[in-house]
Design an enzyme around this catalytic site. Sequence first.
Site, PDB file in Angstrom:
ATOM      1  CB  ALA A 131      -0.776  -0.096   1.292  1.00 53.22           C
ATOM      2  N   GLY A 174       0.415  -5.173   0.624  1.00 56.69           N
ATOM      3  CA  GLY A 174      -0.823  -5.161  -0.224  1.00 56.69           C
ATOM      4  C   GLY A 174      -0.276  -5.641  -1.439  1.00 56.69           C
ATOM      5  CD  GLU A 225      -2.709  -7.510   2.276  1.00 52.59           C
ATOM      6  OE1 GLU A 225      -2.416  -6.450   2.081  1.00 52.59           O
ATOM      7  OE2 GLU A 225      -3.220  -7.698   3.413  1.00 52.59           O
ATOM      8  CD  GLU A 278       1.184  -5.978   5.174  1.00 56.10           C
ATOM      9  OE1 GLU A 278       2.139  -6.741   5.306  1.00 56.10           O
ATOM     10  OE2 GLU A 278       0.535  -5.859   4.383  1.00 56.10           O
TER      11      GLU A 278
HETATM   12  N1  3HC Z   1       4.558   3.664   0.365  1.00 59.31           N
HETATM   13  C1  3HC Z   1       4.956   4.760  -0.075  1.00 59.31           C
HETATM   14  N2  3HC Z   1       6.185   5.138  -0.326  1.00 59.31           N
HETATM   15  C2  3HC Z   1       7.093   3.913  -0.419  1.00 59.31           C
HETATM   16  C3  3HC Z   1       6.689   2.480  -0.147  1.00 59.31           C
HETATM   17  C4  3HC Z   1       5.535   2.295   0.078  1.00 59.31           C
HETATM   18  N3  3HC Z   1       4.773   1.362   0.519  1.00 59.31           N
HETATM   19  N4  3HC Z   1       7.796   1.794  -0.310  1.00 59.31           N
HETATM   20  C5  3HC Z   1       8.947   2.295  -0.693  1.00 59.31           C
HETATM   21  N5  3HC Z   1       8.517   3.771  -0.748  1.00 59.31           N
HETATM   22  C6  3HC Z   1       9.427   5.106  -1.064  1.00 59.31           C
HETATM   23  C7  3HC Z   1      10.160   5.196   0.007  1.00 59.31           C
HETATM   24  O1  3HC Z   1       9.960   6.139   1.000  1.00 59.31           O
HETATM   25  C8  3HC Z   1      11.373   6.024  -1.007  1.00 59.31           C
HETATM   26  O2  3HC Z   1      11.194   7.376  -1.325  1.00 59.31           O
HETATM   27  P1  3HC Z   1      12.088   8.355  -1.490  1.00 59.31           P
HETATM   28  O3  3HC Z   1      13.125   8.034  -2.331  1.00 59.31           O
HETATM   29  O4  3HC Z   1      11.321   9.654  -1.436  1.00 59.31           O
HETATM   30  O5  3HC Z   1      12.872   8.366  -0.097  1.00 59.31           O
HETATM   31  C9  3HC Z   1      11.267   5.215  -2.287  1.00 59.31           C
HETATM   32  O6  3HC Z   1       9.910   4.646  -2.358  1.00 59.31           O
HETATM   33  C10 3HC Z   1      12.265   3.953  -2.545  1.00 59.31           C
HETATM   34  O7  3HC Z   1      12.421   3.203  -1.453  1.00 59.31           O
HETATM   35  P2  3HC Z   1      13.411   2.628  -0.699  1.00 59.31           P
HETATM   36  O8  3HC Z   1      14.756   3.633  -0.821  1.00 59.31           O
HETATM   37  O9  3HC Z   1      13.380   1.916   0.437  1.00 59.31           O
HETATM   38  O10 3HC Z   1      13.837   1.614  -1.876  1.00 59.31           O
HETATM   39  P3  3HC Z   1      14.705   0.310  -1.891  1.00 59.31           P
HETATM   40  O11 3HC Z   1      15.005  -0.172  -3.449  1.00 59.31           O
HETATM   41  O12 3HC Z   1      15.920   0.402  -0.844  1.00 59.31           O
HETATM   42  O13 3HC Z   1      13.669  -0.814  -1.307  1.00 59.31           O
HETATM   43  C11 3HC Z   1      11.583  -1.752  -1.013  1.00 59.31           C
HETATM   44  C12 3HC Z   1      12.577  -0.871  -1.898  1.00 59.31           C
HETATM   45  C13 3HC Z   1      12.245  -3.126  -0.379  1.00 59.31           C
HETATM   46  C14 3HC Z   1      10.355  -1.965  -1.706  1.00 59.31           C
HETATM   47  C15 3HC Z   1      11.354  -0.806   0.456  1.00 59.31           C
HETATM   48  O14 3HC Z   1      10.949   0.421  -0.210  1.00 59.31           O
HETATM   49  C16 3HC Z   1      10.149  -1.292   1.319  1.00 59.31           C
HETATM   50  O15 3HC Z   1      10.590  -2.102   2.017  1.00 59.31           O
HETATM   51  N6  3HC Z   1       8.959  -0.817   1.222  1.00 59.31           N
HETATM   52  C17 3HC Z   1       7.993  -0.991   2.165  1.00 59.31           C
HETATM   53  C18 3HC Z   1       7.264  -2.077   1.796  1.00 59.31           C
HETATM   54  C19 3HC Z   1       6.089  -2.410   2.738  1.00 59.31           C
HETATM   55  O16 3HC Z   1       6.205  -2.084   3.950  1.00 59.31           O
HETATM   56  N7  3HC Z   1       5.064  -2.741   2.382  1.00 59.31           N
HETATM   57  C20 3HC Z   1       3.733  -2.864   3.167  1.00 59.31           C
HETATM   58  C21 3HC Z   1       2.959  -1.448   3.273  1.00 59.31           C
HETATM   59  S1  3HC Z   1       1.854  -1.595   4.288  1.00 59.31           S
HETATM   60  C22 3HC Z   1       0.528  -2.237   3.461  1.00 59.31           C
HETATM   61  O17 3HC Z   1       0.785  -2.750   2.396  1.00 59.31           O
HETATM   62  C23 3HC Z   1      -0.873  -2.584   4.128  1.00 59.31           C
HETATM   63  C24 3HC Z   1      -1.647  -3.325   3.422  1.00 59.31           C
HETATM   64  O18 3HC Z   1      -1.702  -4.750   4.084  1.00 59.31           O
HETATM   65  C25 3HC Z   1      -3.181  -2.909   3.462  1.00 59.31           C
END
Ligand code: 3HC
Length: 690
Positions: free
Chosen positions: A63, A102, A105, A125
Amino acid sequence: MSDFLRINRDGGVAIVTIDNPPVNALSFHLREPLMQALVELRDDASVAAVVIVCAGRTFVAGADITEFGKPVQQPDLRAIVATLESITKSTVAAIHGTALGGGLELALGCHFRVADTGAKLGLPEVKLGLLPGGGGTVRLPRLVGALKALKMIVSGAPISATEAHAAGLVDAVFEGDLTTHAVNFARELARKGGPFTPVRDRDDGLKETDLAALDAEAADLARKARGLDAPIACALSVRNAVTLPFDPALAAERALFVKLVGSDQSRAQRHLFFAEREAAKISAKDVVKRRIARIGVIGAGTMGGGIAMAFANGGYPVTLLETSHEALQRGLATIDKNYSVSVTRGSLTEDAKRQRLAQFTGSTDYADLADCDLIVEAVFEDMAVKKEVFGKLEAVAKPGAILATNTSYLDIDEIAASTSRPQDVVGLHFFSPANVMKLLEIVRAQRTAPDALATVVDLARRIGKVAVVVGVCHGFVGNRMLAARGSESEALLLEGATPRQIDQVFTDFGWPMGPFQMGDLAGLDIGWRNRKAQGLTAVIADTLCEQGRFGQKTGKGFYLYENGSRTPVPDPQVEALIRAEADEKGIAPRAISAEEIIERTLYPLINEGAKILEEGIAARASDIDIVWVNGYGFPVGKGGPMFWAGLEGAGKIIERLEYWHQRTGKDVFKPAPLLKTMAETGSWEAGATV
Ligand code: 3HC
Ligand code: NAI
């Protein structure tokens, strides 16, 4: 059909390509066209199968975290997954990079999942103080079994494509062009014909659930949660997937998600997610970085050995230098032993250990550092010794080599000024054990060149460290604030608190351990030596050290550690010593409340953080949070000290600091002006002088 999504046709197979850089997060601007596309393809009789792929470096990474805490814009992920499941022709998710949260998912809404060999799949998450809120806790157990799902969801750790294949999460793993493979896979399914069962209607993984084993695992995880709500909610939701029909389980997951997403804990953890990425951003990022191929480390003691391992683990060859052959062999033997422990624990193979050890070259001759691009010194904490080492380095280091010091407290500007190349001098303050701890304080001295700084920030990321750039002051960010936190420790003891009581207040707050347990673990002699060097005293801790009680390493410190145990046992002798000292000073013991302990330890910590911001030693309040969460175990659910100050209320903190300032006259309690700005504006940054 949208800037963020396109549909191509390959015969009867429709290929939906998501293109929402950088990580294909499910932002509203993507969800809307995605929903439209799915409805259109569902109702299009010419389409025999649907493949969802992603452009760029990864499948959907989750998400859009920036949308949390704001009103949900429809369609939400759950509506998209429901639409996906309403498609009766085969649907295939083609996963490369990471399918996270997400993203996974969404893939679970498809009948089938295929993955690139390098792909990773997970539900992280929990690390954001959440549980998967798009059906992940209810669908994943149906494929991989409840116990495996529980472990994946509560740890948040992704698994490889191969593991996902073995577990039944992924139906095929491909090497080469994933889209082509996925289209062929979908075409073959279409040829064979349905019906295709959506994951919600499958129960392969649930058939043989051992509920007792699941509950035992969940109870164990709850014990380790240290006050965090999300892991417990995750476990409950997975249990619901087993015990409830699909729809009520899904509704229960939603209710838990809504509660968590509005909680302070999740806000704190989301703050840390962005704070960590923010910390890596420096103004000098566009300069050309220097090339780093070989690294030198001077001193093979506690820190030098760990630092050398950190670089070797990151793939860099290391020249390790000591004063004598014996000291060098001792250092190398410790490194060997540390790797052997990893092999015994199963986290490293024998082969990998051999490869790591092959990265090291030992030396006692400074001339051997001539081919190093970065040299980090970790010799004794003594200005004269440091200057001597830098003097020798100047004679041998190649032009442009970065010269770094791991000093904990010393003035790096003074060290830099003693050389003819101050532009190459920087602080790299690792934390012990340096091969394990994620935090690296990168200390920018007055004359450190921007390209030298950018190079070490980049290098830190390459070796898996969380880097925070800080300025020069006594103790930099972390240790300076630690000193403020500990400044009342002895006073609290003398006034009636016990080490156990204070430590308990800390663990109840969410810290992994309290300050006395931490002192015993690190070795009380370190602080003792530091105090002596600065002409300072701490009557209780000094007496313990005079008695040879250095903590765990001597079996006695503030606590007793019997027969090599690491479990602290309160020692009546220590309590008697404290009372005797208090009597001598005429301090009558009184009951000390948990609130008072917090006010006299954590409020000065925050106050010092505010001063650090005022002085521009840290660029952002969130950088300080990253230091404390990664270097000192500040509870993630509270977001670091500066974030927690916002939750606690800066006004309340000021009021109590003023009270303690009046009572004790100590400077640590004198509220920093920035704290007042924070109370008025709700933001630390408003008054920061950077
Ligand atoms: N939402 C919004 N922005 C995100 C994001 C997300 N899910 N994931 C990454 N970004 C942004 C980062 O903040 C960063 O922004 P910036 O360049 O402005 O600082 C940019 O994307 C690049 O991210 P990284 O520097 O972390 O890039 P990497 O290549 O090192 O890593 C990744 C990629 C492994 C995908 C890492 O970004 C990550 O772990 N992201 C989060 C994954 C996550 O937690 N997903 C679950 C979200 S909650 C959810 O899905 C709820 C659902 O169940 C309803
Ligand atoms: P240590 O005493 O374990 O190791 C120092 C090593 O440096 C010894 O092996 C010694 O033989 C070697 N040495 C001394 N002078 C030398 C020289 N001129 N050339 C080559 N080698 C020399 O000390 P430790 O704990 O590793 O600390 C080193 C530095 O790291 C200090 O500046 C300390 O403040 C800092 N530091 C220590 C931390 C800790 O937790 N121990 C944490 C962060 C920083």
